[in-house]
Design an enzyme around this catalytic site. Structure first.
Site, PDB file in Angstrom:
ATOM      1  CE  LYS A  48      44.110 125.096  69.583  1.00 31.01           C
ATOM      2  NZ  LYS A  48      45.501 125.136  69.129  1.00 31.01           N
ATOM      3  N   GLY A  49      43.428 126.802  73.328  1.00 31.29           N
ATOM      4  CA  GLY A  49      42.906 128.164  73.390  1.00 31.29           C
ATOM      5  C   GLY A  49      41.427 128.206  73.022  1.00 31.29           C
ATOM      6  CG  ASN A 130      46.584 132.903  74.316  1.00 34.78           C
ATOM      7  OD1 ASN A 130      47.470 133.709  74.056  1.00 34.78           O
ATOM      8  ND2 ASN A 130      46.323 131.848  73.564  1.00 34.78           N
ATOM      9  CB  CYS A 133      47.311 133.578  70.097  1.00 33.96           C
ATOM     10  SG  CYS A 133      47.252 132.566  68.601  1.00 33.96           S
ATOM     11  N   GLY A 246      58.644 127.283  76.953  1.00 35.25           N
ATOM     12  CA  GLY A 246      59.340 127.510  75.692  1.00 35.25           C
ATOM     13  C   GLY A 246      60.577 126.650  75.586  1.00 35.25           C
TER      14      GLY A 246
HETATM   15  C1  FMN Z   1      50.564 123.311  67.678  1.00 36.57           C
HETATM   16  C2  FMN Z   1      50.565 124.329  68.752  1.00 36.57           C
HETATM   17  C3  FMN Z   1      49.367 124.914  69.171  1.00 36.57           C
HETATM   18  C4  FMN Z   1      49.341 125.876  70.160  1.00 36.57           C
HETATM   19  N1  FMN Z   1      48.155 126.414  70.566  1.00 36.57           N
HETATM   20  C5  FMN Z   1      48.134 127.310  71.588  1.00 36.57           C
HETATM   21  C6  FMN Z   1      46.908 127.838  72.095  1.00 36.57           C
HETATM   22  O1  FMN Z   1      45.832 127.479  71.618  1.00 36.57           O
HETATM   23  N2  FMN Z   1      46.956 128.720  73.126  1.00 36.57           N
HETATM   24  C7  FMN Z   1      48.144 129.118  73.682  1.00 36.57           C
HETATM   25  O2  FMN Z   1      48.144 129.927  74.618  1.00 36.57           O
HETATM   26  N3  FMN Z   1      49.314 128.632  73.244  1.00 36.57           N
HETATM   27  C8  FMN Z   1      49.344 127.734  72.208  1.00 36.57           C
HETATM   28  N4  FMN Z   1      50.539 127.236  71.774  1.00 36.57           N
HETATM   29  C9  FMN Z   1      51.776 127.662  72.433  1.00 36.57           C
HETATM   30  C10 FMN Z   1      52.227 126.645  73.483  1.00 36.57           C
HETATM   31  O3  FMN Z   1      51.265 126.502  74.498  1.00 36.57           O
HETATM   32  C11 FMN Z   1      53.561 127.079  74.104  1.00 36.57           C
HETATM   33  O4  FMN Z   1      53.377 128.291  74.788  1.00 36.57           O
HETATM   34  C12 FMN Z   1      54.650 127.273  73.068  1.00 36.57           C
HETATM   35  O5  FMN Z   1      54.563 126.267  72.098  1.00 36.57           O
HETATM   36  C13 FMN Z   1      56.067 127.283  73.664  1.00 36.57           C
HETATM   37  O6  FMN Z   1      56.339 126.138  74.395  1.00 36.57           O
HETATM   38  P1  FMN Z   1      57.061 124.837  73.790  1.00 36.57           P
HETATM   39  O7  FMN Z   1      58.353 125.277  73.187  1.00 36.57           O
HETATM   40  O8  FMN Z   1      57.203 123.899  74.930  1.00 36.57           O
HETATM   41  O9  FMN Z   1      56.139 124.311  72.721  1.00 36.57           O
HETATM   42  C14 FMN Z   1      50.554 126.277  70.765  1.00 36.57           C
HETATM   43  C15 FMN Z   1      51.762 125.689  70.349  1.00 36.57           C
HETATM   44  C16 FMN Z   1      51.781 124.726  69.367  1.00 36.57           C
HETATM   45  C17 FMN Z   1      53.092 124.134  68.948  1.00 36.57           C
END
Ligand code: FMN
Ligand code: FAD
Ligand code: FAD
Ligand code: FMN
Ligand code: FES
Ligand code: FES
Lengths: 312, 259, 312, 259
Positions: A48-49, A130, A133, A246
């Site tokens: 998690k971030g 990161n 965000c 993504g």
């Molecule tokens: C609920 C949720 C929480 C996320 N929290 C973070 C985070 O804390 N740090 C980060 O770099 N990306 C975060 N992301 C982004 C994901 O790591 C990812 O880059 C993004 O969702 C795109 O990929 P996906 O389409 O497979 O979900 C989060 C995404 C979701 C859906």
């Protein structure tokens, strides 16, 4: 051949048993909560971030479904790096695959502090910086959008951190070429392309935006064609590995991402939707390789670029 | 490792109580951990990627053959599609999710369900009726809920029904009971239903200690296992995950004014 | 009250009986092909993108479905403005609602020629200047991305064209603020936000990009949260009407678009998916207005912005 | 105004011929224009937005009660979902779309279907068998197609079957027939099936004038009414829309080398 002979990839100093990485922010940081068998084939897991101080995250609604997509406005809720190292990390470090520290920061010196704390804990592995965000103000995505500050923080981080550095770029930029090149020039070992896209939802019952912060981050299959395009573009301009992220939800999208140039793949929303997705994709890629007589997943990387001009 | 998993199930039966309310009996295709009172499952009945995520529902009953009953109110896209699914169809589930109600410490258990919030209350009733006196109180809007209220789910249960329009049972909400002093010291209260009703609970019942009131809350969910931090509610200790730290919370720990 | 008292909106000099406009490129230009009853409530219809010379469009696959989205690479196939005026237009001009000429061009002087030809045909209505087509090279989208050339062509067009000018902006820009402001400053009567997003698809059987031109334009519900965000942003900076376009498929998305600030709405892919969508949306908006005691659709425009700071 | 519209239909029957091949009988819920030979419908069996678009299928038969039979091969996401739909389910259709085969000018009609390309050929057979001699030729891969080839769709039809592996009917493809000179002057040929087979037609049959060969082509579609220009194929006259100018084209006008 063993599973990891076929599916193994290396990104910088890291050897991954498969190209599938769990993206930051979607998976519990308490391994005892993990359904069994789900992470057996995972190449690595992003935390998690994490920020320097604990964060409560955003108030109000945090999730909203859109057509084939998910808007989130979590706002980097996390216990802070120190507490994380003391608690969650103690369990996570034995989880069977590399852990990537996803680090987020508001002020520039916070990244310094994060990296210092991390080294002093003895960790010298891979960090994922990161700079993308969209759900916090005065920081987060702002870093990736302004190339000058991006360069500044990455240079400093590079000077300090001995382990690998991945930079998680934002799709919400004028164009991905510039930030990808900056990251490479600053000595990043890989870039992650990309994070969530800035979106909006309106609650027509309340007649106002769903999220308190108005905009939120769009993830999930809806954005797949957009992230494929970004990965294609980024791999045109950098030589370091690009990790595609993504909208991956199945074998086809995973293969497409590899063929578009990604050396590995992160999955976020796809895992929320189906815990079996990583096993399915690893199986699916293996099946595809067998059918197409391909020995190593590395041969899939960028294949579509090579074939583009072949007719038929 | 957690006990939660994604699994398939077959729809054994669909019973419509009204246009908007139905019950679904599903039989898991593999062995799963049996849910405890208060736990819930995520469910979906569609293929394709839209809707994207599972929907959370609490079981009403768990049968001997392993099948589970869900009571579902149609509110949007997902529940609409679930309503259209037919007997014999395949559905996907994830669970059992969440904490559960701790064993009751009171002398009598008062279970209050507002509308579909009755589901986990019936489940709890079945679990505890042999162990201590249990009373079930159901509050419904009224019209459209008749068939449900008269269904055999409730046969042999100590049930009292309130309806807003007075068309079923007594007129009023379950809170009416408290005003009349029919609930008091020694009673332990578990409730599930609309936020307004739950919030009012703690103030309505002077005679019951706040920490003898438990509520089961709702929030939008994605993972159901505590990973995404999308389903948090504000508590005295900061944000807590409904899917992992809840859905059952002590009434006293919820920050009702921030909800 | 009559239907158009309730749903009518005006955009510049145009009075539309409803805020729903058929977007360019999805609807037959031969009215005899229109299923009956489908356009009865339509506010206006945009023509297929028209160029000065006829164009055959792109070769190879032109359509590819993505999760909740559609990638297209039509490449502006059209008979050329002259032939269109002589043939299709003769039938279309009696279709019962205003026709908007969607004009596309490669070289700057082509837009001049298009406008000249159009005036000399006697048409003095609304043109939609398409500076955002991603599917042709050396033109199209390039216009919206470079602010200097955008300003140049729009100024010239404004000087020449007496009727209304809508500018259809590209979402594939650093940020929508700049191009929206340029359009307003150049005297546009409205802007359309926006066109398709640049995406990519890989055909894993052929191991190469699906489209001959590699990238294609993404439309459909997948992009809804992204276009809602752009409309919210654009209406923060311009006073001229903003027409929302991208991903509308039902009453809820249409209402969201209006509440986010759009004065009218264009529908493309939604119509491909369901011919009844316009009737459904008009009925749905009317129902919503009745329930919420709102007299005129104009009161919905930007409502979410006004309510943003109200709690609950 | 066109005759095409979007309408609902009920699934009356689903017949599986193999894992990958089934027939769906659907009954429109409203009056629709009856299709002509060569015309097709767009169909979907899902709610939600994914998959996004209808899928094109040509009817095999139109029954007296208004119901239509479709023969469907499972190839991807959409056809997979259609396969899972049950009797009694609601589906959506759009149509009838496309041009149709012009009335035959030849003395005998040879109808050639490759795999599911047989659908519009059976339909044409029924339409013309009373008017002139008609011969139906079906080419299939072999294994897995047995049940279909033996189904009562074909009872009483003048049918010849070829299979690639020789397991059903004669070994070979429908083109084998031409090599043997069994088709010649005076015959008119209509065909539907894999591109390779269609392309080979014009060169395989010297004896038949090129303009007595008609083919029904496939392309990805979005609108089905000639609006989006997404379904074009290259012809001697430039790109032409399969959904509106086709799906039936003269063999001689198609630019086969650019396909
Ligand atoms: C609920 C949720 C929480 C996320 N929290 C973070 C985070 O804390 N740090 C980060 O770099 N990306 C975060 N992301 C982004 C994901 O790591 C990812 O880059 C993004 O969702 C795109 O990929 P996906 O389409 O497979 O979900 C989060 C995404 C979701 C859906
Ligand atoms: C622990 C728990 C137990 C529940 N038990 C039941 C039950 O037994 N019976 C029943 O009918 N309903 C129950 N609900 C509510 C039910 O989950 C929602 O009504 C349902 O998700 C709505 O889905 P939809 O697609 O029809 O609505 P939409 O509004 O279209 O859904 C959009 C999104 O919002 C989410 N959402 C909408 N309303 C709610 C809600 N009230 N709670 C959580 N998420 C919501 C959906 O899951 C979806 O992700 C429960 C909710 C929770 C959290
Ligand atoms: C006029 C016409 C008549 C047809 N008649 C029949 C029939 O009677 N029986 C039958 O089994 N099939 C028929 N097809 C082919 C059928 O439409 C496709 O197999 C089907 O669309 C595949 O959908 P999918 O979602 O399973 O595949 P996917 O590959 O997942 O589909 C992705 C997209 O590509 C499109 N697509 C994929 N293959 C084709 C194809 N061959 N032709 C057109 N679009 C395609 C889909 O419609 C969808 O938009 C016909 C096609 C056309 C154009
Ligand atoms: C098949 C197709 C063809 C299109 N052709 C044009 C065009 O010629 N000119 C134009 O300005 N936009 C064109 N567009 C873009 C649409 O007008 C619209 O801006 C876009 O699809 C987003 O809206 P939607 O999500 O409602 O489809 C086309 C879109 C599609 C899907
Ligand atoms: S639903 Fe993900 S943490 Fe609760
Ligand atoms: S499918 Fe739109 S023109 Fe043929």
């Amino acid at each position: 051949m063993s599973f990891s002979d076929i599916l193994g990839v290396s990104i910088g100093k890291l050897m991954l048993r498969s190209p599938i990485i769990i993206a930051s922010g979607v998976w519990p940081m308490e391994p005892e909560r993990w359904p069994s068998g789900i992470v057996d084939k995972v190449g690595a897991i992003c935390t998690k971030g994490l920020t320097f101080s604990p964060k409560e995250g955003n108030k109000g609604i945090r999730l909203w479904e859109t057509p084939c997509g998910l808007l989130n406005s979590i706002g980097l809720q996390n216990p802070g790096l120190e507490s994380f190292l003391k608690n969650e990390f103690q369990m996570l470090k034995n989880c069977g695959c590399p852990l990537i520290f996803n680090l987020a920061f508001h002020r520039e010196d916070e990244l310094d502090l994060l990296l210092d704390k991390l080294s002093s804990s003895g960790f010298d592995g891979t960090v994922e910086i990161n700079v993308s965000c969209p759900n916090v103000s005065g920081g987060g995505m702002a870093w990736a959008v302004d190339l000058m500050s991006l360069e500044m923080v990455l240079k400093k981080a590079r000077a300090k951190w001995k382990g690998d550095i991945w930079v998680k770029l934002s799709p919400n930029v004028p164009d991905i070429y510039d930030s990808a090149i900056v990251a490479e020039n600053c000595g990043a070992d890989a870039i992650v392309v990309a994070n969530t896209w800035l979106g909006l939802a309106i609650d027509i019952k309340k007649k106002k935006p769903v999220f308190e912060r108005i905009f939120a981050g769009l993830s999930g299959p809806a954005i797949l064609p957009l992230s494929l395009r970004l990965v294609w573009e980024a791999t045109n301009v950098v030589k370091i590995p690009v990790i595609g992220c993504g909208g991956i939800t199945d074998t086809e999208s995973a293969l497409g991402m590899l063929m578009a140039g990604a050396s590995a793949i992160q999955i976020g929303t796809g895992l929320l939707r189906d815990f079996e997705v990583i096993n399915k994709i690893c199986g699916g890629i293996e099946g595809y390789m067998e059918e197409n007589e391909i020995d190593s997943v590395k041969q899939l990387v960028g294949l579509a670029k090579k074939n583009h001009n072949i007719r038929g | 490792m957690g006990n939660i998993k994604d699994f398939s199930a077959i729809v054994l039966k669909k019973t419509a109580f009204s246009d908007e309310l139905f019950m679904l009996r599903v039989l898991p295709e593999e062995r799963i951990k049996q849910p405890n009172p208060g736990q819930f499952f995520l469910l979906k009945s569609w293929e394709g990627l839209d809707p994207l995520l599972f929907r959370p529902f609490a079981p009403v009953l768990a049968h001997e053959d392993g099948s589970l009953d869900f009571l579902i109110k149609v509110v949007g896209k997902g529940t609409q599609i679930i309503r259209s699914c037919m007997e014999g169809a395949k559905v996907k589930l994830r669970g059992p999710c969440g904490n559960s109600f701790p064993d009751p410490a009171g002398q009598r258990l008062i279970l209050i369900g507002g509308a579909v919030g009755i589901a986990p209350m019936v489940f709890s009733y079945m679990n505890y009726e042999k162990k201590l006196p249990v009373k079930l109180i159901l509050g419904v809007p009224g019209a459209g809920w008749d068939d449900f209220c008269e269904s055999d789910i409730f046969s042999n249960l100590d049930l009292e029904i309130f309806s807003d329009d007075g068309s079923i049972g007594r007129k009023g909400t379950p809170l009416t009971l408290f005003e009349k002093g029919e609930i008091g010291e020694g009673d332990e209260i578990w409730a599930c239903g609309p936020i307004g009703m739950l919030k009012a609970l703690g103030t309505a019942i002077d005679a019951v200690k706040e920490n003898q009131i438990y509520v089961s809350l709702e929030a939008r969910m994605a993972c159901g296992i505590g990973g995404c931090l999308g389903c948090t509610i504000p508590t005295k200790w900061g944000p807590r995950r409904v899917c992992a730290d809840g859905p059952v919370f002590k009434w006293a720990e919820v920050s009702w004014n921030e909800l």
